[in-house]
Design a protein around this motif. Structure first.
Motif, PDB file in Angstrom:
ATOM      1  N   ILE A  60       1.672   1.114  -8.875  1.00  0.00           N
ATOM      2  CA  ILE A  60       1.610   1.846  -7.615  1.00  0.00           C
ATOM      3  C   ILE A  60       0.188   2.352  -7.476  1.00  0.00           C
ATOM      4  O   ILE A  60      -0.287   3.149  -8.283  1.00  0.00           O
ATOM      5  N   ARG A  61      -0.512   1.826  -6.469  1.00  0.00           N
ATOM      6  CA  ARG A  61      -1.907   2.198  -6.242  1.00  0.00           C
ATOM      7  C   ARG A  61      -2.001   2.991  -4.949  1.00  0.00           C
ATOM      8  O   ARG A  61      -1.471   2.576  -3.919  1.00  0.00           O
ATOM      9  N   VAL A  62      -2.648   4.111  -5.027  1.00  0.00           N
ATOM     10  CA  VAL A  62      -2.867   4.901  -3.823  1.00  0.00           C
ATOM     11  C   VAL A  62      -4.328   4.766  -3.403  1.00  0.00           C
ATOM     12  O   VAL A  62      -5.230   4.833  -4.241  1.00  0.00           O
ATOM     13  N   ILE A  63      -4.550   4.530  -2.119  1.00  0.00           N
ATOM     14  CA  ILE A  63      -5.902   4.522  -1.565  1.00  0.00           C
ATOM     15  C   ILE A  63      -6.082   5.821  -0.796  1.00  0.00           C
ATOM     16  O   ILE A  63      -5.290   6.135   0.096  1.00  0.00           O
ATOM     17  N   MET A  64      -7.099   6.588  -1.198  1.00  0.00           N
ATOM     18  CA  MET A  64      -7.368   7.854  -0.517  1.00  0.00           C
ATOM     19  C   MET A  64      -8.771   7.854   0.050  1.00  0.00           C
ATOM     20  O   MET A  64      -9.606   7.031  -0.302  1.00  0.00           O
ATOM     21  N   GLY A  65      -9.023   8.842   0.869  1.00  0.00           N
ATOM     22  CA  GLY A  65     -10.346   8.980   1.473  1.00  0.00           C
ATOM     23  C   GLY A  65     -10.179   9.636   2.824  1.00  0.00           C
ATOM     24  O   GLY A  65      -9.086   9.617   3.387  1.00  0.00           O
ATOM     25  N   GLY A  66     -11.235  10.200   3.333  1.00  0.00           N
ATOM     26  CA  GLY A  66     -11.141  10.882   4.612  1.00  0.00           C
ATOM     27  C   GLY A  66     -10.960   9.902   5.752  1.00  0.00           C
ATOM     28  O   GLY A  66     -10.947   8.687   5.546  1.00  0.00           O
ATOM     29  N   SER A  67     -10.802  10.442   6.952  1.00  0.00           N
ATOM     30  CA  SER A  67     -10.715   9.582   8.124  1.00  0.00           C
ATOM     31  C   SER A  67     -12.018   8.804   8.245  1.00  0.00           C
ATOM     32  O   SER A  67     -13.100   9.342   8.015  1.00  0.00           O
ATOM     33  N   GLY A  68     -11.919   7.527   8.570  1.00  0.00           N
ATOM     34  CA  GLY A  68     -13.119   6.728   8.747  1.00  0.00           C
ATOM     35  C   GLY A  68     -13.747   6.274   7.444  1.00  0.00           C
ATOM     36  O   GLY A  68     -14.852   5.740   7.422  1.00  0.00           O
ATOM     37  N   SER A  69     -13.060   6.447   6.321  1.00  0.00           N
ATOM     38  CA  SER A  69     -13.640   6.056   5.035  1.00  0.00           C
ATOM     39  C   SER A  69     -13.456   4.571   4.756  1.00  0.00           C
ATOM     40  O   SER A  69     -14.031   4.032   3.823  1.00  0.00           O
ATOM     41  N   GLY A  70     -12.622   3.913   5.569  1.00  0.00           N
ATOM     42  CA  GLY A  70     -12.416   2.474   5.382  1.00  0.00           C
ATOM     43  C   GLY A  70     -11.054   2.119   4.796  1.00  0.00           C
ATOM     44  O   GLY A  70     -10.794   0.954   4.527  1.00  0.00           O
ATOM     45  N   LYS A  71     -10.184   3.113   4.642  1.00  0.00           N
ATOM     46  CA  LYS A  71      -8.865   2.863   4.036  1.00  0.00           C
ATOM     47  C   LYS A  71      -8.069   1.814   4.809  1.00  0.00           C
ATOM     48  O   LYS A  71      -7.590   0.839   4.237  1.00  0.00           O
ATOM     49  N   SER A  72      -7.929   2.054   6.099  1.00  0.00           N
ATOM     50  CA  SER A  72      -7.104   1.150   6.902  1.00  0.00           C
ATOM     51  C   SER A  72      -7.765  -0.212   7.035  1.00  0.00           C
ATOM     52  O   SER A  72      -7.074  -1.243   7.063  1.00  0.00           O
ATOM     53  N   THR A  73      -9.100  -0.238   7.089  1.00  0.00           N
ATOM     54  CA  THR A  73      -9.817  -1.509   7.163  1.00  0.00           C
ATOM     55  C   THR A  73      -9.546  -2.320   5.904  1.00  0.00           C
ATOM     56  O   THR A  73      -9.256  -3.523   5.969  1.00  0.00           O
ATOM     57  N   LEU A  74      -9.614  -1.670   4.751  1.00  0.00           N
ATOM     58  CA  LEU A  74      -9.331  -2.366   3.494  1.00  0.00           C
ATOM     59  C   LEU A  74      -7.916  -2.933   3.525  1.00  0.00           C
ATOM     60  O   LEU A  74      -7.692  -4.102   3.184  1.00  0.00           O
ATOM     61  N   LEU A  75      -6.970  -2.116   3.969  1.00  0.00           N
ATOM     62  CA  LEU A  75      -5.576  -2.552   4.052  1.00  0.00           C
ATOM     63  C   LEU A  75      -5.453  -3.794   4.947  1.00  0.00           C
ATOM     64  O   LEU A  75      -4.803  -4.775   4.588  1.00  0.00           O
ATOM     65  N   ASN A  76      -6.095  -3.750   6.104  1.00  0.00           N
ATOM     66  CA  ASN A  76      -6.025  -4.878   7.030  1.00  0.00           C
ATOM     67  C   ASN A  76      -6.640  -6.154   6.448  1.00  0.00           C
ATOM     68  O   ASN A  76      -6.175  -7.260   6.738  1.00  0.00           O
ATOM     69  N   HIS A  77      -7.662  -6.000   5.614  1.00  0.00           N
ATOM     70  CA  HIS A  77      -8.241  -7.168   4.950  1.00  0.00           C
ATOM     71  C   HIS A  77      -7.271  -7.738   3.919  1.00  0.00           C
ATOM     72  O   HIS A  77      -7.123  -8.946   3.800  1.00  0.00           O
ATOM     73  N   LEU A  78      -6.612  -6.853   3.167  1.00  0.00           N
ATOM     74  CA  LEU A  78      -5.674  -7.317   2.142  1.00  0.00           C
ATOM     75  C   LEU A  78      -4.512  -8.063   2.798  1.00  0.00           C
ATOM     76  O   LEU A  78      -3.931  -8.968   2.214  1.00  0.00           O
ATOM     77  N   LEU A  79      -4.189  -7.667   4.039  1.00  0.00           N
ATOM     78  CA  LEU A  79      -3.104  -8.309   4.777  1.00  0.00           C
ATOM     79  C   LEU A  79      -3.598  -9.532   5.554  1.00  0.00           C
ATOM     80  O   LEU A  79      -2.826 -10.164   6.271  1.00  0.00           O
ATOM     81  N   ALA A  80      -4.873  -9.841   5.401  1.00  0.00           N
ATOM     82  CA  ALA A  80      -5.493 -10.980   6.106  1.00  0.00           C
ATOM     83  C   ALA A  80      -5.404 -10.819   7.617  1.00  0.00           C
ATOM     84  O   ALA A  80      -5.315 -11.796   8.359  1.00  0.00           O
ATOM     85  N   LEU A  81      -5.416  -9.587   8.090  1.00  0.00           N
ATOM     86  CA  LEU A  81      -5.421  -9.335   9.531  1.00  0.00           C
ATOM     87  C   LEU A  81      -6.860  -9.283  10.050  1.00  0.00           C
ATOM     88  O   LEU A  81      -7.103  -9.394  11.240  1.00  0.00           O
ATOM     89  N   LEU A  82      -7.799  -9.063   9.132  1.00  0.00           N
ATOM     90  CA  LEU A  82      -9.221  -9.075   9.477  1.00  0.00           C
ATOM     91  C   LEU A  82      -9.925 -10.044   8.539  1.00  0.00           C
ATOM     92  O   LEU A  82      -9.499 -10.213   7.393  1.00  0.00           O
ATOM     93  N   LYS A  83     -10.996 -10.650   9.028  1.00  0.00           N
ATOM     94  CA  LYS A  83     -11.810 -11.511   8.161  1.00  0.00           C
ATOM     95  C   LYS A  83     -13.047 -10.726   7.724  1.00  0.00           C
ATOM     96  O   LYS A  83     -13.729 -10.140   8.553  1.00  0.00           O
ATOM     97  N   PRO A  84     -13.333 -10.711   6.422  1.00  0.00           N
ATOM     98  CA  PRO A  84     -14.502  -9.967   5.960  1.00  0.00           C
ATOM     99  C   PRO A  84     -15.807 -10.683   6.330  1.00  0.00           C
ATOM    100  O   PRO A  84     -15.801 -11.892   6.544  1.00  0.00           O
ATOM    101  N   THR A  85     -16.890  -9.922   6.406  1.00  0.00           N
ATOM    102  CA  THR A  85     -18.210 -10.516   6.605  1.00  0.00           C
ATOM    103  C   THR A  85     -18.538 -11.370   5.383  1.00  0.00           C
ATOM    104  O   THR A  85     -19.021 -12.490   5.494  1.00  0.00           O
ATOM    105  N   SER A  86     -18.269 -10.828   4.206  1.00  0.00           N
ATOM    106  CA  SER A  86     -18.419 -11.595   2.970  1.00  0.00           C
ATOM    107  C   SER A  86     -17.513 -10.998   1.904  1.00  0.00           C
ATOM    108  O   SER A  86     -17.004  -9.895   2.068  1.00  0.00           O
ATOM    109  N   GLY A  87     -17.338 -11.746   0.832  1.00  0.00           N
ATOM    110  CA  GLY A  87     -16.494 -11.267  -0.259  1.00  0.00           C
ATOM    111  C   GLY A  87     -15.246 -12.105  -0.417  1.00  0.00           C
ATOM    112  O   GLY A  87     -14.939 -12.946   0.428  1.00  0.00           O
ATOM    113  N   ASP A  88     -14.548 -11.900  -1.548  1.00  0.00           N
ATOM    114  CA  ASP A  88     -13.345 -12.672  -1.868  1.00  0.00           C
ATOM    115  C   ASP A  88     -12.128 -11.764  -1.906  1.00  0.00           C
ATOM    116  O   ASP A  88     -12.220 -10.628  -2.380  1.00  0.00           O
ATOM    117  N   ILE A  89     -11.015 -12.293  -1.432  1.00  0.00           N
ATOM    118  CA  ILE A  89      -9.747 -11.566  -1.562  1.00  0.00           C
ATOM    119  C   ILE A  89      -8.681 -12.556  -2.016  1.00  0.00           C
ATOM    120  O   ILE A  89      -8.423 -13.547  -1.333  1.00  0.00           O
TER     121      ILE A  89
END
Lengths: 107, 267
Positions: B36-65
């Protein structure tokens, strides 16, 4: 998943081995309903079962209800580990008769 | 290497932009099976963006998932679809279809993706409703439920296929304290009984400390730290202590850049 059918006293035994999931629970359902529809009470042997998903649990619920309506019984044998935790999660350990081993089954 | 941990999620050097604005900066994010992994951080820290990348809803500029062995950045639609069937997602709002009953919403993935008997599907749906304390609400419309109920109904739908991997965005936001605690218990039970790997994005510290095996803290699109609850609590990083102790950020102001931003809008 593998299953084997045998007899023990007046019961049919359905021994499940491996993992019951979305893909194979329909087979388990078919077997269980056939046993009950043939008028036999059933012991579902969990001893070699490593995992059961909710389609498997739903199958047991349906079969348990059919057994009840036919004045037959459905008993779970030797549930441990993850399968036991799933039964506990769904509170069905308080509904299904559960025995620790086939040796505990009485005539 | 017989003892090496199996990772169900492996993101490396993830960089992401919204337009010109960089929202993730070389993020590494690995989650072990059954964790069980928790992602924390303030608003605008990138939490939801990271989540959307893991779900392949967004394409990253670079990097591997890589998620469950699938390279989600380059996978074709069919491969992604197969992966999504093994993945549960519960969003903040519940995201139920308003034209269907609660029961129809929850069973939808089973009706669409399996050949299970209708009896089996109905019982599975009711088992999940029971689990979420929603027994008897099967025939109501989503508009007839409270916010907390909608969230639980969304979770019921997310786990209806017994996913190996569950993503949960802000589970306890907007819930009363008792319901929030029950939801935490439920997350722990789901992991133990169903062997799920669960990634939770949350603001709620108490909840994070209760459920997390490890916590990843994001600041301004970068991973500040990933560690156990104890490690996070004892982190020497001032920003993390501020987050834990709910202290407002006291950022150094670069006067020149600040005026530049205010006058030109450029970052």
């Amino acid at each position: 998943m593998k299953y084997e059918q045998a007899s023990h006293l007046q019961y049919s035994v359905l021994k499940l081995t491996g993992e019951v999931d979305l893909h194979n629970s329909p087979q388990v359902r078919k077997q269980l309903l056939a046993i009950l529809n043939a008028g036999h009470s059933v012991l579902v042997d969990f001893a070699a079962l490593s995992y059961i998903d909710s389609s498997g649990i739903a199958t047991l619920v349906e079969a348990f209800n059919l057994a009840k309506n036919k004045a037959l019984s459905l008993t779970i044998i030797e549930a441990t580990g993850a399968p036991l935790q799933v039964l506990e999660l769904t509170n069905l350990n308080k509904v299904f008769p559960m025995l620790a081993s086939l040796d505990d089954v009485k005539e | 290497m017989t003892n090496s941990v199996q990772h169900i999620i492996e993101a490396k050097n993830l960089v992401s932009h919204y337009g010109d604005r960089q929202v993730l900066n070389n993020v590494d994010f690995k989650v072990a099976k059954g964790e069980i992994r928790v992602i924390m951080g303030g608003s605008g820290s990138g939490k939801s963006t990271l989540l959307n990348h893991l779900l392949a809803l967004l394409k990253p500029t670079s990097g591997d998932i890589v998620v469950d062995g699938v390279d989600v950045v380059n996978a074709d639609r069919k491969t992604l679809l197969a992966l999504r069937k093994k993945t549960g997602v519960a969003f903040q709002s519940g995201a139920l279809f308003s034209s269907m009953t609660v029961g129809e919403n929850i069973k939808l993935p089973l009706v669409r993706h399996t050949k299970l008997d209708a009896n089996t599907i109905d019982i599975m749906t009711r088992l999940k409703l029971e689990l979420m304390n929603l027994a008897g609400f099967e025939h109501l419309m989503p508009s007839e439920l409270s916010g907390g109920m909608l969230k639980r109904a969304g979770l019921a739908r997310a786990v209806i296929m017994d996913p190996k991997l569950l993503f949960f965005d802000e589970p306890s936001a907007g819930l009363d304290p008792v319901t929030a605690v029950e939801l935490d218990e439920l997350i722990l039970k789901l992991r133990d009984a169903m062997n799920m790997t669960i990634v939770v994005v949350t603001h709620e510290l108490e909840s994070a400390f209760k459920i997390a095996d490890k916590i990843t803290v994001l600041f301004d699109g970068s991973v500040a730290v990933t560690g156990t609850v104890e490690e996070i609590k004892n982190s020497p990083d001032e920003r993390i202590q501020n987050l834990i102790n709910r202290r407002p950020r006291n950022e150094v102001v670069n006067a020149e850049q600040y005026i530049e931003r205010l006058t030109t809008g450029k970052n």
